[in-house]
Design a protein around this motif. Structure first.
Motif, PDB file in Angstrom:
ATOM      1  N   ALA A  77      42.461  32.527  35.282  1.00  0.00           N
ATOM      2  CA  ALA A  77      42.209  33.586  36.030  1.00  0.00           C
ATOM      3  C   ALA A  77      43.519  34.240  36.849  1.00  0.00           C
ATOM      4  O   ALA A  77      43.769  35.179  36.792  1.00  0.00           O
ATOM      5  CB  ALA A  77      41.030  33.312  36.869  1.00  0.00           C
ATOM      6  N   ARG A  78      43.984  33.374  37.685  1.00  0.00           N
ATOM      7  CA  ARG A  78      44.977  33.797  38.473  1.00  0.00           C
ATOM      8  C   ARG A  78      46.172  34.124  37.606  1.00  0.00           C
ATOM      9  O   ARG A  78      46.830  35.228  38.181  1.00  0.00           O
ATOM     10  CB  ARG A  78      45.482  32.457  39.217  1.00  0.00           C
ATOM     11  N   THR A  80      45.975  35.625  34.674  1.00  0.00           N
ATOM     12  CA  THR A  80      45.768  36.655  34.193  1.00  0.00           C
ATOM     13  C   THR A  80      46.085  37.852  35.200  1.00  0.00           C
ATOM     14  O   THR A  80      46.457  39.024  34.975  1.00  0.00           O
ATOM     15  CB  THR A  80      44.075  36.932  33.566  1.00  0.00           C
ATOM     16  N   ARG A  81      45.493  37.773  36.489  1.00  0.00           N
ATOM     17  CA  ARG A  81      45.577  38.564  37.464  1.00  0.00           C
ATOM     18  C   ARG A  81      46.924  39.009  37.754  1.00  0.00           C
ATOM     19  O   ARG A  81      47.405  40.246  37.797  1.00  0.00           O
ATOM     20  CB  ARG A  81      44.940  38.144  38.631  1.00  0.00           C
ATOM     21  N   ASP A  82      47.770  38.011  37.793  1.00  0.00           N
ATOM     22  CA  ASP A  82      49.176  38.016  38.338  1.00  0.00           C
ATOM     23  C   ASP A  82      50.037  38.653  36.999  1.00  0.00           C
ATOM     24  O   ASP A  82      51.265  39.207  37.383  1.00  0.00           O
ATOM     25  CB  ASP A  82      49.981  36.771  38.642  1.00  0.00           C
ATOM     26  N   GLN A  84      48.840  40.771  34.807  1.00  0.00           N
ATOM     27  CA  GLN A  84      48.080  41.586  33.623  1.00  0.00           C
ATOM     28  C   GLN A  84      48.720  42.725  32.862  1.00  0.00           C
ATOM     29  O   GLN A  84      48.417  43.093  31.702  1.00  0.00           O
ATOM     30  CB  GLN A  84      46.664  42.180  34.370  1.00  0.00           C
ATOM     31  N   ASN A 372      50.387  29.007  31.717  1.00  0.00           N
ATOM     32  CA  ASN A 372      49.558  29.201  32.992  1.00  0.00           C
ATOM     33  C   ASN A 372      49.259  28.255  33.944  1.00  0.00           C
ATOM     34  O   ASN A 372      48.575  28.385  35.195  1.00  0.00           O
ATOM     35  CB  ASN A 372      48.338  29.823  32.273  1.00  0.00           C
TER      36      ASN A 372
END
Ligand SMILES: Cc1cc2nc3c(=O)[nH]c(=O)nc-3n(C[C@H](O)[C@H](O)[C@H](O)COP(=O)(O)OP(=O)(O)OC[C@H]3O[C@@H](n4cnc5c(N)ncnc54)[C@H](O)[C@@H]3O)c2cc1C
Length: 383
Positions: A77-78, A80-82, A84, A372
């Motif tokens: 999740a992190r 992906t957020r950082d 994107q 990741n």
């Protein structure tokens, strides 16, 4: 003209300018530390950080290692957020089980996905997949990051970061603990100038060179094995937005390589050309070059002595799982050294492990399993 000597003191010396070293340097600088990042090549991020399958792991790949599966999913999740802007979300990702010789089966794979709590939906019919060869196909949710875009982003970010000095094309010549700090001699491979650095702490993020650097600092080795690996790149009008990974054993995978428009093709049987069980990657091709040795490997990707491509075998293997309407066109291959913890040879796990090899002064060795997990350093490092 005599080469000059410079002396500086910093909080951290980070060795290795792949994504793990670059991220660690940026993190430390963001916490107010002064950092030197030393990289042996002229350019950062040219090895495993760009030569990989670009799978943003959610856990599916590791039915034999729940620990790796969980770590992948935790960090997703992190990451992906950082990142994107550098991730391709819009494609269909399938995992399938080979009818012959698989170490898992459809029921077991589905059970594993439920246990890890990741989406997995059986697909009983698909025009592009050969069900004579596949026991089951599952639609999953897994993305692909673009290693080349991420590399460009981090090169720019670290080169302009306040608090980080990037020394590319430099070699550590000597290192030792003096009182509560490390003293290190680092030579520029460009002009031969010698720099003396006093660092409170060291982070070794050199992946396949982990043991060479540990040894230079007089510290213990980690138990690694190494392979010269080839990722093939192909295009396919039918598979443009589709990825397929065959589980679990000597099979293969084809999926978009980030946003490049190409598909990466890998095979457990044919991607890995040469294996070294030595602590440092030791291959016969190193004897053809003066600038490549077990302790100081060059970039396989640009090496004229790299192994001949296995792309035809990889294509033939992958074609067995696809219907005749799928066309695959080979484009090119990239090579690098892949290193693994020997302990994971059986369960095929790829955890990221960070060892504190010396407490006073501190020395951390990051051995990276999955991209990741760049954030793991934040959990262990003491500033
Ligand atoms: C074929 C393959 C497929 C993979 N597929 C995936 C995938 O799909 N998804 C995923 O998440 N992960 C994947 N991985 C794993 C992932 O690529 C690695 O875990 C990760 O890239 C390691 O990053 P790193 O920064 O530690 O290493 P690297 O990118 O190798 O960086 C290490 C750096 O250290 C430098 N260095 C070496 N020796 C010295 C020295 N003496 N002095 C200074 N610098 C030095 C090197 O030049 C290099 O720049 C794959 C790996 C491979 C090889």
């Amino acid at each position: 003209m005599a080469a000059s000597t410079e002396q500086i003191s910093v909080d951290f010396l980070v060795v290795g300018g792949g994504i793990f070293g670059v991220y660690a340097a940026l993190y430390l600088a963001s916490q107010g530390c002064q950092v030197v990042l030393v990289e042996k090549e002229k350019k950062l991020m040219q090895k495993a950080s760009v030569v990989n399958q670009a799978r943003l792991h959610s856990g599916y790949h590791y039915p034999r290692s729940v620990a790796t599966a969980r770590m992948s999913d935790e960090n997703k999740a992190r990451f992906t957020r950082d990142h994107q802007d550098f991730i391709l979300f819009d494609f269909a990702k399938y995992y399938a089980i080979d009818r012959y010789g698989s170490l898992t089966d459809a029921a077991q794979f589905e059970r594993f996905c439920r246990y890890i709590d990741i989406p997995c939906k059986p697909v009983n019919k698909h025009p592009l997949f050969n069900y004579h060869r596949l026991e089951a196909v599952f639609e999953t949710q897994e993305y692909t990051f673009d290693p080349q875009l991420i590399a460009a982003y981090y090169r720019e970010k670290v080169n302009s970061a306040v608090g980080v000095d990037v020394w590319s094309y430099h070699q550590i010549e000597a290192a030792g603990a003096v009182g509560e700090a490390w003293e290190i001699e680092i030579r520029s491979l460009e002009n031969q100038n010698l720099k003396k650095v006093r660092a409170r702490q060291i982070i070794n993020a050199t992946y396949s060179a982990s043991n060479a650097i540990n040894q230079l600092f007089g510290l213990e080795e980690i138990n690694l094995m190494h392979e010269i690996s080839e990722m093939a790149f192909v295009s396919s009008p039918q598979l443009k937005n589709i990825g397929l990974t065959i589980m679990d054993g000597p099979f293969g995978s084809i999926m978009p390589y980030g946003k490049s428009g190409l598909l990466s093709l890998s095979s457990v049987a044919y991607t890995h050309h040469k294996v070294s069980y030595a602590a440092q990657p030791t291959f016969d091709c190193q004897s053809f070059r003066e600038d490549c040795s077990p302790g100081f490997t060059s970039v396989c990707n640009y090496c004229e002595f790299r192994p001949r491509s296995n792309y035809q075998k990889m294509l033939a293997q992958m074609r067995q799982y696809l219907t005749d309407e799928v066309a695959l066109h080979y484009f090119t291959s990239m090579y690098t050294i892949k290193s693994k913890l020997r302990a994971n040879h059986i369960d095929d796990g790829r955890p990221t492990e960070i060892g504190l090899l010396s407490k006073n002064p501190r020395f951390y060795c990051i051995f990276a399993g999955k991209i990741n997990s760049i954030y793991e350093i934040e959990k262990v490092v003491e500033l």
